[in-house]
Design a protein around this motif. Structure first.
Motif, PDB file in Angstrom:
ATOM      1  N   LEU A   1     -25.699   9.785  -8.810  1.00 38.33           N
ATOM      2  CA  LEU A   1     -26.192   8.696  -7.962  1.00 38.33           C
ATOM      3  C   LEU A   1     -25.352   7.443  -8.176  1.00 38.33           C
ATOM      4  CD1 LEU A   1     -30.099   8.965  -8.100  1.00 38.33           C
ATOM      5  CD2 LEU A   1     -28.559   9.639  -6.256  1.00 38.33           C
ATOM      6  N   ALA A   2     -24.930   7.213  -9.412  1.00 42.16           N
ATOM      7  CA  ALA A   2     -24.045   6.074  -9.687  1.00 42.16           C
ATOM      8  C   ALA A   2     -22.707   6.250  -8.958  1.00 42.16           C
ATOM      9  CB  ALA A   2     -23.818   5.933 -11.189  1.00 42.16           C
ATOM     10  N   SER A   3     -22.215   7.483  -8.915  1.00 44.74           N
ATOM     11  CA  SER A   3     -20.969   7.759  -8.188  1.00 44.74           C
ATOM     12  C   SER A   3     -21.152   7.510  -6.695  1.00 44.74           C
ATOM     13  CB  SER A   3     -20.533   9.210  -8.426  1.00 44.74           C
ATOM     14  OG  SER A   3     -20.315   9.462  -9.794  1.00 44.74           O
ATOM     15  N   ILE A   4     -22.326   7.838  -6.188  1.00 47.33           N
ATOM     16  CA  ILE A   4     -22.615   7.584  -4.780  1.00 47.33           C
ATOM     17  C   ILE A   4     -22.635   6.080  -4.511  1.00 47.33           C
ATOM     18  CG2 ILE A   4     -24.373   7.821  -2.963  1.00 47.33           C
ATOM     19  CD1 ILE A   4     -25.190  10.456  -4.404  1.00 47.33           C
ATOM     20  N   ALA A   5     -23.184   5.320  -5.454  1.00 45.76           N
ATOM     21  CA  ALA A   5     -23.186   3.861  -5.313  1.00 45.76           C
ATOM     22  C   ALA A   5     -21.754   3.323  -5.276  1.00 45.76           C
ATOM     23  CB  ALA A   5     -23.963   3.222  -6.464  1.00 45.76           C
ATOM     24  N   VAL A   6     -20.861   3.903  -6.075  1.00 48.18           N
ATOM     25  CA  VAL A   6     -19.450   3.516  -6.048  1.00 48.18           C
ATOM     26  C   VAL A   6     -18.849   3.837  -4.684  1.00 48.18           C
ATOM     27  CG1 VAL A   6     -17.154   4.023  -6.990  1.00 48.18           C
ATOM     28  CG2 VAL A   6     -19.109   3.760  -8.535  1.00 48.18           C
ATOM     29  N   ALA A   7     -19.186   5.026  -4.155  1.00 48.99           N
ATOM     30  CA  ALA A   7     -18.671   5.435  -2.850  1.00 48.99           C
ATOM     31  C   ALA A   7     -19.135   4.485  -1.751  1.00 48.99           C
ATOM     32  CB  ALA A   7     -19.124   6.862  -2.531  1.00 48.99           C
ATOM     33  N   ILE A   8     -20.393   4.071  -1.814  1.00 47.18           N
ATOM     34  CA  ILE A   8     -20.922   3.120  -0.830  1.00 47.18           C
ATOM     35  C   ILE A   8     -20.159   1.806  -0.917  1.00 47.18           C
ATOM     36  CG2 ILE A   8     -22.952   1.765  -0.163  1.00 47.18           C
ATOM     37  CD1 ILE A   8     -24.659   4.118  -1.245  1.00 47.18           C
ATOM     38  N   THR A   9     -19.872   1.381  -2.135  1.00 46.53           N
ATOM     39  CA  THR A   9     -19.171   0.111  -2.345  1.00 46.53           C
ATOM     40  C   THR A   9     -17.787   0.128  -1.714  1.00 46.53           C
ATOM     41  OG1 THR A   9     -20.366  -0.232  -4.431  1.00 46.53           O
ATOM     42  CG2 THR A   9     -18.365  -1.526  -4.087  1.00 46.53           C
ATOM     43  N   VAL A  10     -17.000   1.176  -1.999  1.00 45.34           N
ATOM     44  CA  VAL A  10     -15.637   1.206  -1.459  1.00 45.34           C
ATOM     45  C   VAL A  10     -15.647   1.506   0.036  1.00 45.34           C
ATOM     46  CG1 VAL A  10     -14.557   1.769  -3.655  1.00 45.34           C
ATOM     47  CG2 VAL A  10     -15.308   3.636  -2.174  1.00 45.34           C
ATOM     48  N   CYS A  11     -16.674   2.195   0.517  1.00 43.79           N
ATOM     49  CA  CYS A  11     -16.807   2.415   1.960  1.00 43.79           C
ATOM     50  C   CYS A  11     -16.955   1.072   2.674  1.00 43.79           C
ATOM     51  CB  CYS A  11     -18.003   3.314   2.252  1.00 43.79           C
ATOM     52  SG  CYS A  11     -18.372   3.508   4.021  1.00 43.79           S
ATOM     53  N   CYS A  12     -17.857   0.248   2.173  1.00 45.00           N
ATOM     54  CA  CYS A  12     -18.074  -1.064   2.775  1.00 45.00           C
ATOM     55  C   CYS A  12     -16.838  -1.942   2.633  1.00 45.00           C
ATOM     56  CB  CYS A  12     -19.285  -1.741   2.140  1.00 45.00           C
ATOM     57  SG  CYS A  12     -20.831  -0.872   2.464  1.00 45.00           S
ATOM     58  N   LEU A  13     -16.131  -1.798   1.526  1.00 47.82           N
ATOM     59  CA  LEU A  13     -14.890  -2.541   1.334  1.00 47.82           C
ATOM     60  C   LEU A  13     -13.860  -2.154   2.390  1.00 47.82           C
ATOM     61  CD1 LEU A  13     -13.291  -4.530  -0.429  1.00 47.82           C
ATOM     62  CD2 LEU A  13     -12.635  -2.586  -1.883  1.00 47.82           C
ATOM     63  N   ALA A  14     -13.759  -0.857   2.682  1.00 49.01           N
ATOM     64  CA  ALA A  14     -12.804  -0.378   3.686  1.00 49.01           C
ATOM     65  C   ALA A  14     -13.201  -0.834   5.089  1.00 49.01           C
ATOM     66  CB  ALA A  14     -12.720   1.147   3.641  1.00 49.01           C
ATOM     67  N   VAL A  15     -14.489  -0.796   5.404  1.00 48.74           N
ATOM     68  CA  VAL A  15     -14.956  -1.251   6.719  1.00 48.74           C
ATOM     69  C   VAL A  15     -14.628  -2.731   6.902  1.00 48.74           C
ATOM     70  CG1 VAL A  15     -16.980  -1.634   8.176  1.00 48.74           C
ATOM     71  CG2 VAL A  15     -16.794   0.465   6.842  1.00 48.74           C
TER      72      VAL A  15
ATOM     73  N   ILE B   1       0.829  -1.202   0.000  1.00 49.95           N
ATOM     74  CA  ILE B   1       0.000   0.000   0.000  1.00 49.95           C
ATOM     75  C   ILE B   1       0.866   1.256   0.000  1.00 49.95           C
ATOM     76  CG2 ILE B   1      -1.696   1.317   1.343  1.00 49.95           C
ATOM     77  CD1 ILE B   1      -2.851  -1.314   2.268  1.00 49.95           C
ATOM     78  N   GLY B   2       0.613   2.125  -0.979  1.00 46.77           N
ATOM     79  CA  GLY B   2       1.359   3.368  -1.089  1.00 46.77           C
ATOM     80  C   GLY B   2       0.622   4.537  -0.452  1.00 46.77           C
ATOM     81  N   ARG B   3       1.081   5.749  -0.751  1.00 44.81           N
ATOM     82  CA  ARG B   3       0.535   6.937  -0.090  1.00 44.81           C
ATOM     83  C   ARG B   3      -0.933   7.164  -0.413  1.00 44.81           C
ATOM     84  NH1 ARG B   3       5.453  11.384  -0.933  1.00 44.81           N
ATOM     85  NH2 ARG B   3       7.049  10.215   0.253  1.00 44.81           N
ATOM     86  N   PHE B   4      -1.273   7.129  -1.707  1.00 46.01           N
ATOM     87  CA  PHE B   4      -2.668   7.407  -2.059  1.00 46.01           C
ATOM     88  C   PHE B   4      -3.580   6.300  -1.559  1.00 46.01           C
ATOM     89  CE2 PHE B   4      -6.433   7.337  -4.773  1.00 46.01           C
ATOM     90  CZ  PHE B   4      -6.861   8.652  -4.630  1.00 46.01           C
ATOM     91  N   SER B   5      -3.143   5.059  -1.637  1.00 49.11           N
ATOM     92  CA  SER B   5      -3.971   3.948  -1.178  1.00 49.11           C
ATOM     93  C   SER B   5      -4.214   4.034   0.325  1.00 49.11           C
ATOM     94  CB  SER B   5      -3.305   2.606  -1.523  1.00 49.11           C
ATOM     95  OG  SER B   5      -3.255   2.420  -2.910  1.00 49.11           O
ATOM     96  N   SER B   6      -3.204   4.477   1.070  1.00 53.08           N
ATOM     97  CA  SER B   6      -3.369   4.651   2.513  1.00 53.08           C
ATOM     98  C   SER B   6      -4.368   5.764   2.812  1.00 53.08           C
ATOM     99  CB  SER B   6      -2.013   4.971   3.155  1.00 53.08           C
ATOM    100  OG  SER B   6      -2.140   5.139   4.546  1.00 53.08           O
TER     101      SER B   6
ATOM    102  N   LYS C   1      -3.696  -6.338  -2.700  1.00 53.15           N
ATOM    103  CA  LYS C   1      -3.381  -5.615  -3.933  1.00 53.15           C
ATOM    104  C   LYS C   1      -4.656  -5.273  -4.692  1.00 53.15           C
ATOM    105  CE  LYS C   1      -0.610  -5.933  -8.174  1.00 53.15           C
ATOM    106  NZ  LYS C   1       0.326  -6.788  -8.965  1.00 53.15           N
ATOM    107  N   LEU C   2      -5.546  -6.258  -4.858  1.00 56.95           N
ATOM    108  CA  LEU C   2      -6.813  -6.014  -5.548  1.00 56.95           C
ATOM    109  C   LEU C   2      -7.679  -5.053  -4.743  1.00 56.95           C
ATOM    110  CD1 LEU C   2      -8.827  -6.658  -7.826  1.00 56.95           C
ATOM    111  CD2 LEU C   2      -9.616  -8.611  -6.470  1.00 56.95           C
ATOM    112  N   MET C   3      -7.729  -5.264  -3.427  1.00 57.51           N
ATOM    113  CA  MET C   3      -8.520  -4.377  -2.577  1.00 57.51           C
ATOM    114  C   MET C   3      -8.057  -2.932  -2.713  1.00 57.51           C
ATOM    115  SD  MET C   3      -8.680  -2.393   0.334  1.00 57.51           S
ATOM    116  CE  MET C   3      -7.068  -2.791   1.046  1.00 57.51           C
ATOM    117  N   ALA C   4      -6.751  -2.707  -2.655  1.00 57.99           N
ATOM    118  CA  ALA C   4      -6.206  -1.355  -2.735  1.00 57.99           C
ATOM    119  C   ALA C   4      -6.511  -0.700  -4.078  1.00 57.99           C
ATOM    120  CB  ALA C   4      -4.706  -1.376  -2.488  1.00 57.99           C
ATOM    121  N   ARG C   5      -6.422  -1.483  -5.151  1.00 57.07           N
ATOM    122  CA  ARG C   5      -6.697  -0.924  -6.481  1.00 57.07           C
ATOM    123  C   ARG C   5      -8.158  -0.498  -6.607  1.00 57.07           C
ATOM    124  NH1 ARG C   5      -3.442  -4.901 -10.737  1.00 57.07           N
ATOM    125  NH2 ARG C   5      -1.348  -4.066 -10.335  1.00 57.07           N
TER     126      ARG C   5
END
Length: 507
Positions: A315-329, A25-30, A172-176
């Motif tokens: 709204l599609a962008s918000i759905a993307v945000a929800i997805t990566v939020c849950c991924l991070a949690v 994990i690099g700077r932006f991924s962190s 690696k996949l998660m970070a990408r």
């Protein structure tokens, strides 16, 4: 000279562990890990209607107040992240600041709360996806008594399955995926701010002074209403510690993780605050009941300002945000379970701490957390008021877990034991210096006050709909007391006698 990766691996050895996780994990991924957990588009769009409904448009004052309080906590965490870049950050920090019992309780509270938080966050799909396309309402047509609740479980379970598979495949996949998702979220947030700003029909003063009659007839007046509305902001601005929880997988973690924590909460505050403010400035009528409706809210405001076509893109962008939020949690929860299991502090610890040699990630915790999150989701089908109470309780538990770090840290300062003796001779790139004590004091006072406000037995939060039960209204104290009591009894009577780094992980 050692590379940052080699320095990180050697540092982990000094802490008593060998390096098994994949340090990629690099700077932006962190930074993205912290931003995606907070997820301004998820939180603001999911809870806007609650804040306006409880405190009127003026509830946006709670956003900077919560930011200042949480910034004090984040600064303390950044200082700890610079010294101890270890997986399951809160748990491992408290091991060094306080007793082993306190550390176990911090990990236990954060672990159980995070599983429930994952279940609660995936429900945000139901608020966004059916507005994006009616086909996402796969259960009924949305008018039945339980159509919305059951459909939320279906969509949420699908998202949990996705986050489980990604996390099981490797960091690696998660970070990408997370980094791409956060990039989309940040771009979308900026564009939303611009569109809402150009659609403004009033100035900020009118928004910031409009209470919409909330608090009238209450004993505390508007202050009482505002304290309830502040929960909408308090529910959003946490999780910035995710960047530090992945310290063993971060390149040059001592430098990267502290900066990621501060940048994540600051960026979230600025972008989220502007969305809330400009959103209310663009509304034609500040008393429009759609603003406080769970089927309207900020999505309704955005669609009105941007129009149907462009609004659905957002709204599609918000759905993307929800997805990566849950991924991070999900990712952060896995690291907490792994860190506790590695110290033989959970049942079946050896299996939970096993790192897949090919993917270099703990697979079983990913699957187990996914199964438990879906099990919690099922509660939402016929008892939505119970799930609402449990969701609120999970946030309280996270604030309590934060206190189990900041309080021992403050005691260490007051006893002259801070900074702690160095575990190694590596550089530490972040320090509060002479500001450490006042910042730490404010972090403790804020955390205690906000936890109490979140837990206060308000019927409109914990038992808003019938049937009314005393145990639901007092659910925070009853449930958290039970979780803490069961966890403490289990640790004292059984687990503490087994605690110790597993042989496979010992340096």
């Amino acid at each position: 000279m050692d590379t940052p990766t080699q320095q990180g691996d050697r540092s982990l050895t000094d802490f008593g562990y060998n390096q098994q996780l994949d340090r990629r994990i690099g700077r932006f991924s962190s930074f993205a890990a912290g931003v995606s957990y907070i997820s301004i588009l998820t939180g603001t769009f999911q809870l806007f209607y609650f804040g306006v409904g409880a405190g009127g448009p003026a509830y946006v004052w709670s956003w900077p107040i919560v930011f200042i309080g949480q910034l004090m906590v984040a600064l303390c965490f950044a200082e700890l992240a610079a010294r101890y870049p270890i997986a399951g950050s809160l748990y491992n920090w408290t091991k060094r600041l306080g007793s082993r019992t306190t550390a176990w309780m911090a990990g236990w509270m954060m672990l159980t709360a995070s599983i429930v938080t994952l279940s609660a966050t995936v429900l945000a799909y139901q608020i966004t996806l059916p507005q994006l396309w009616s086909g996402f309402q796969v259960v009924g047509d949305g008018t039945g008594t339980y159509d919305v609740a059951v459909n939320a479980v279906v969509l949420g379970s699908a998202l949990v399955l996705f986050t489980t598979l990604v996390n099981a495949f490797g960091v690696k996949l998660m970070a990408r995926i997370n980094s791409v998702g956060v990039f989309i979220e940040l771009i979308a947030a900026v564009l939303i701010i611009v569109i809402l700003a150009f659609s403004a029909v009033r100035g900020p003063v009118e928004v910031l002074t409009e209470t919409a009659g909330r608090g009238e007839g209450q004993s505390l007046g508007y202050l009482g209403a505002f304290l309830v509305a502040a929960l909408a902001s308090g529910y959003v601005m946490y999780g910035f510690d995710t960047a530090s929880s992945m310290g063993e997988e971060t390149i040059d973690a001592r430098r990267t993780a502290p900066r990621a924590i501060i940048r994540a909460i600051t960026a979230s505050f600025l972008l989220g605050g502007l969305i809330l403010l400009f959103g209310l400035m663009s509304v034609q009528d500040l008393t429009d009941p759609q603003l406080s409706s769970s089927t309207g809210g900020l999505q309704y405001v955005l669609l009105s300002a941007a129009g149907g076509g462009l609004g659905k893109v957002f709204l599609a962008s918000i759905a993307v945000a929800i997805t990566v939020c849950c991924l991070a949690v999900h990712t952060a929860t896995i690291r907490m379970m792994f860190a506790m299991a590695r110290d033989n502090n959970l049942p079946f610890a050896a299996r939970l701490a096993r790192v897949d040699p090919k993917r270099r990630t703990p697979v079983l915790p990913a699957v187990l957390i996914g199964v438990l999150a879906i099990a919690v989701l099922v509660v939402n089908i016929r008892q939505p008021q119970v799930f609402t109470a449990v969701t609120s309780i999970a946030v309280v538990m996270i604030y309590v877990a934060y206190l189990l770090v900041t309080v021992p840290m403050l005691l260490s300062r007051l006893r002259g034991r801070w900074p702690l003796p160095a575990d190694d001779d590596g550089p530490r790139h972040f320090s509060l210096g002479r500001w450490g004590l006042p910042v730490n004091v404010l972090a403790v006072l804020w955390g205690g006050g906000m936890a109490l406000n979140l837990a206060w037995p308000r019927r409109e939060v914990y038992n808003a709909t019938e049937p009314h039960h005393w145990y639901l209204q007092w659910a925070a104290f009853v449930f958290i007391g039970a979780i803490a009591g069961i966890g403490l009894a289990y640790y004292v009577l059984r687990q503490r006698h087994r605690t110790g780094v597993l042989a496979d992980h010992a340096a």
